[in-house]
Scaffold this motif. Structure first.
Motif, PDB file in Angstrom:
ATOM      1  N   UNK A 109       1.148  -6.185  -3.032  1.00  0.00           N
ATOM      2  CA  UNK A 109       1.284  -4.763  -3.352  1.00  0.00           C
ATOM      3  C   UNK A 109       0.478  -3.900  -2.391  1.00  0.00           C
ATOM      4  N   UNK A 110      -0.740  -4.354  -2.072  1.00  0.00           N
ATOM      5  CA  UNK A 110      -1.563  -3.596  -1.131  1.00  0.00           C
ATOM      6  C   UNK A 110      -0.944  -3.586   0.262  1.00  0.00           C
ATOM      7  N   UNK A 111      -0.410  -4.736   0.681  1.00  0.00           N
ATOM      8  CA  UNK A 111       0.221  -4.781   1.997  1.00  0.00           C
ATOM      9  C   UNK A 111       1.445  -3.884   2.059  1.00  0.00           C
ATOM     10  N   UNK A 112       2.232  -3.835   0.962  1.00  0.00           N
ATOM     11  CA  UNK A 112       3.401  -2.963   0.932  1.00  0.00           C
ATOM     12  C   UNK A 112       2.993  -1.495   0.984  1.00  0.00           C
ATOM     13  N   UNK A 113       1.939  -1.139   0.231  1.00  0.00           N
ATOM     14  CA  UNK A 113       1.459   0.245   0.260  1.00  0.00           C
ATOM     15  C   UNK A 113       0.971   0.627   1.648  1.00  0.00           C
ATOM     16  N   UNK A 114       0.301  -0.333   2.317  1.00  0.00           N
ATOM     17  CA  UNK A 114      -0.172  -0.052   3.673  1.00  0.00           C
ATOM     18  C   UNK A 114       0.996   0.172   4.626  1.00  0.00           C
ATOM     19  N   UNK A 128       4.360   4.012   7.721  1.00  0.00           N
ATOM     20  CA  UNK A 128       5.674   4.597   7.984  1.00  0.00           C
ATOM     21  C   UNK A 128       5.654   6.110   7.748  1.00  0.00           C
ATOM     22  N   UNK A 129       4.963   6.552   6.678  1.00  0.00           N
ATOM     23  CA  UNK A 129       4.884   7.984   6.386  1.00  0.00           C
ATOM     24  C   UNK A 129       4.119   8.723   7.464  1.00  0.00           C
ATOM     25  N   UNK A 130       3.037   8.086   7.974  1.00  0.00           N
ATOM     26  CA  UNK A 130       2.271   8.733   9.039  1.00  0.00           C
ATOM     27  C   UNK A 130       3.112   8.897  10.295  1.00  0.00           C
ATOM     28  N   UNK A 131       3.908   7.847  10.613  1.00  0.00           N
ATOM     29  CA  UNK A 131       4.768   7.949  11.799  1.00  0.00           C
ATOM     30  C   UNK A 131       5.825   9.028  11.617  1.00  0.00           C
ATOM     31  N   UNK A 132       6.365   9.142  10.398  1.00  0.00           N
ATOM     32  CA  UNK A 132       7.372  10.180  10.136  1.00  0.00           C
ATOM     33  C   UNK A 132       6.759  11.574  10.224  1.00  0.00           C
TER      34      UNK A 132
END
Length: 562
Positions: A457-462, A467-471
């Motif tokens: 779960x932590x790896x998925x959140x990371x 991805x959000x930062x890149x967007x």
């Protein structure tokens, strides 16, 4: 003679050895079938390495050792493998065990022996040889001998020839008839383990065996010691105490005190395995009790117990077979079970020899059991705690120091089967320990599963955050490309569309009036009206083009917002 010590307790039950120790060892013969159990050591059962229908040779390995605490199993005779399946096993539980069933062909074709140069070989090679030759303790414990072979630094090597249990005389006859080979094995062990002294302890009711071994040990430095006849003087700890004066507590290895103990039959098979390259495929078995021809036979491993007793001529009143002695042995649940390397004695029982035990009476706390206990325990306290299922209290009274010799039950005036209660308590404690370990393993697996889920779960959140930062970094350029038209432009387009609609309405009205005969004649469109209609059409086209462009570009998502 070595100064003798003594141990606490002990009893003097009737010996019943003269019925079987007066005649030489004879060959038991070949039964129609050999049922060879794979549980031939105190550790893991061996793993079969032959197939059903395969022809095997005598001394051929038919099952490999499974791990360190295990020993290989070999074919006692040449013949065909009929089955590899669960068969009755010579054990108090009566549970079956995986066995290899061989039909002998009577030819006794054998594989070539594989000896080793034990003086030049390293310790690892010798241990592997003993394991692969199936050498285990033949005193009854069947502990793999390879694990007891140390590299040196031994103070005292003790060889157990006491044979204290009533009825059993197999070691007695072996020492009388094969003393020279036994001494060769003892000398081999003493040299490899660099023992400072080597002592062979034999109870004083075996004068012929003492004489034979004393003569064979002449000039070797090995000392034969006559010890008092008292049961259970043949126990390893008791014999070590008598010969050396050292007490070996429960849970402590005798090697921690510089002492190691082997049975005389084990020393004999060690010599045969290393020097002659012959595996253990037979052993000396005392057949006695309610039989016409009591004696000692060399029987092949896997010979059915009832077949051996049948060869000795059981009397009409014989009922059942006891494996081992009357003190520590047990009645075979399945008389047809094949004998194992632990089978030192088979007693055909009858009511004349073994009358039914009277019903147990309440304990009168006479203390007789404490007086005879060789481990200096309080058997009556162990009995009460075991009976009331207070297993923790039983452990506080050193339950596991009990060697289950049966001396307490033998002297109990209330006829209480004390050893049965101790075995019950030990089994319950072991079962609870197995359950505890299983629960701990399940808890560990559950905790790891939760840890793995949280980690995923932590790896998925990371990954989503990255991805959000890149967007977010690319959002200004996308916003510029998809920004809506200015408000002034939209208002002009709306105004042009309204004007065009009004022009179309006027045109339709004029056309309709021209079709009506009663209507006045239509007035031709002026140049200004035509110009307005063309501009309106162009405005509509531009508006439609802008609307299509807006629909083709997706709106920015929430994750793309700055």
């Amino acid at each position: 003679m070595k100064p003798r010590f003594t141990f606490h307790g002990g009893v003097h039950p009737p010996r019943h050895k003269t019925e079987s120790n007066g005649t030489p060892i004879r060959d038991a013969g070949l039964p129609p079938q050999l049922v060879v159990p794979l549980n031939q050591s105190i550790g893991n059962p061996a793993r079969p390495c032959v197939a059903v229908g395969e022809r095997v040779l005598a001394h051929q390995r038919i099952a490999d050792a499974d791990g360190n605490v295990s020993a290989a199993v070999h074919a006692p005779a040449s013949g065909r493998v009929l089955a590899i399946e669960e068969r009755p096993f010579a054990h108090p539980s009566g549970l079956p065990a995986l066995s290899i069933v061989i039909e002998p062909d009577g030819r006794d074709d054998s594989v070539d022996p594989v000896p080793v140069d034990w003086r030049q070989a390293d310790s690892r090679t010798l241990r592997e040889q003993l394991r692969d030759m199936g050498v285990v303790g033949l005193g009854g414990a069947v502990f793999p001998t390879a694990l007891k072979l140390s590299d040196g630094g031994l103070e005292t090597l003790v060889i157990n020839g006491a044979e204290c249990e009533p009825y059993i005389s197999c070691d007695d006859r072996l020492m009388r008839e094969r003393a020279a080979d036994i001494v060769l094995g003892v000398g081999l062990l003493a040299e490899r383990m660099q023992a400072k002294e080597t002592l062979i302890g034999i109870e004083d009711d075996k004068p012929e065996a003492i004489a034979a071994l004393t003569a064979a040990c002449a000039g070797t430095g090995i000392e034969v010691v006559s010890v008092p006849t008292r049961y259970p003087g043949g126990g390893a700890k008791q014999l070590i105490r008598v010969l050396t004066g050292k007490e070996v507590p429960h849970g402590v290895r005798s090697t921690d005190f510089g002492v190691q103990c082997f049975n005389v039959a084990t020393a004999y098979t060690v010599w045969r395995a290393l020097v002659l390259g012959l595996p253990v495929v037979s052993r000396i078995v005392t057949v006695t009790g309610a039989v016409a021809r009591a004696g000692n036979v060399e029987a092949r491993i896997g010979t059915p117990a009832d077949w051996l007793v049948g060869q000795a001529g059981p009397t009409p009143d014989s009922r059942g077979i006891i494996m081992g002695g009357p003190m520590m042995g047990f009645t075979l649940p399945a008389p047809a079970a094949g004998i194992t390397k632990a089978t030192n004695c088979l007693i055909a029982r009858s009511e004349a020899l073994f009358p039914p035990r009277p019903p147990a009476l309440p304990c009168i706390r006479c203390g007789a059991c404490s007086e005879v206990c060789p481990a200096s325990l309080q058997p009556m306290e162990l009995y009460w705690h075991a009976r009331s299922k207070q297993f923790g209290r039983a452990q506080e009274y050193a339950l596991f120091d009990c060697i289950e010799c049966g001396a307490c039950s033998y002297v109990c005036p209330s006829q209480i089967p004390l050893v049965d209660y101790y075995r019950y308590a030990k089994d319950e404690i072991w079962a609870a320990e197995r359950d505890r370990k299983a629960a701990e393993l399940a808890r560990t697996r559950f905790d790891f599963r939760n840890y793995r889920a949280a980690r995923d779960k932590e790896e998925k959140a990371a990954r989503l955050a990255a991805r959000a930062a890149a967007a977010a970094a690319s959002a200004p350029a996308v916003a510029a490309e998809t920004a809506p038209a200015p408000a002034a432009t939209l208002d002009a387009d709306k105004q042009a569309a309204i004007q065009a609609a009004m022009a179309r309405a006027a045109a339709r009205k004029a056309a309709g009036a021209g079709k009506d005969p009663a209507a006045p004649a239509a007035t031709p469109m002026s140049d200004a009206d035509k110009k307005a209609a063309i501009e309106a059409a162009m405005a509509r086209a531009a508006a439609r083009k802008a609307a299509k462009a807006a629909e083709a570009t997706p709106p920015p998502s929430e994750s793309d917002a700055p």
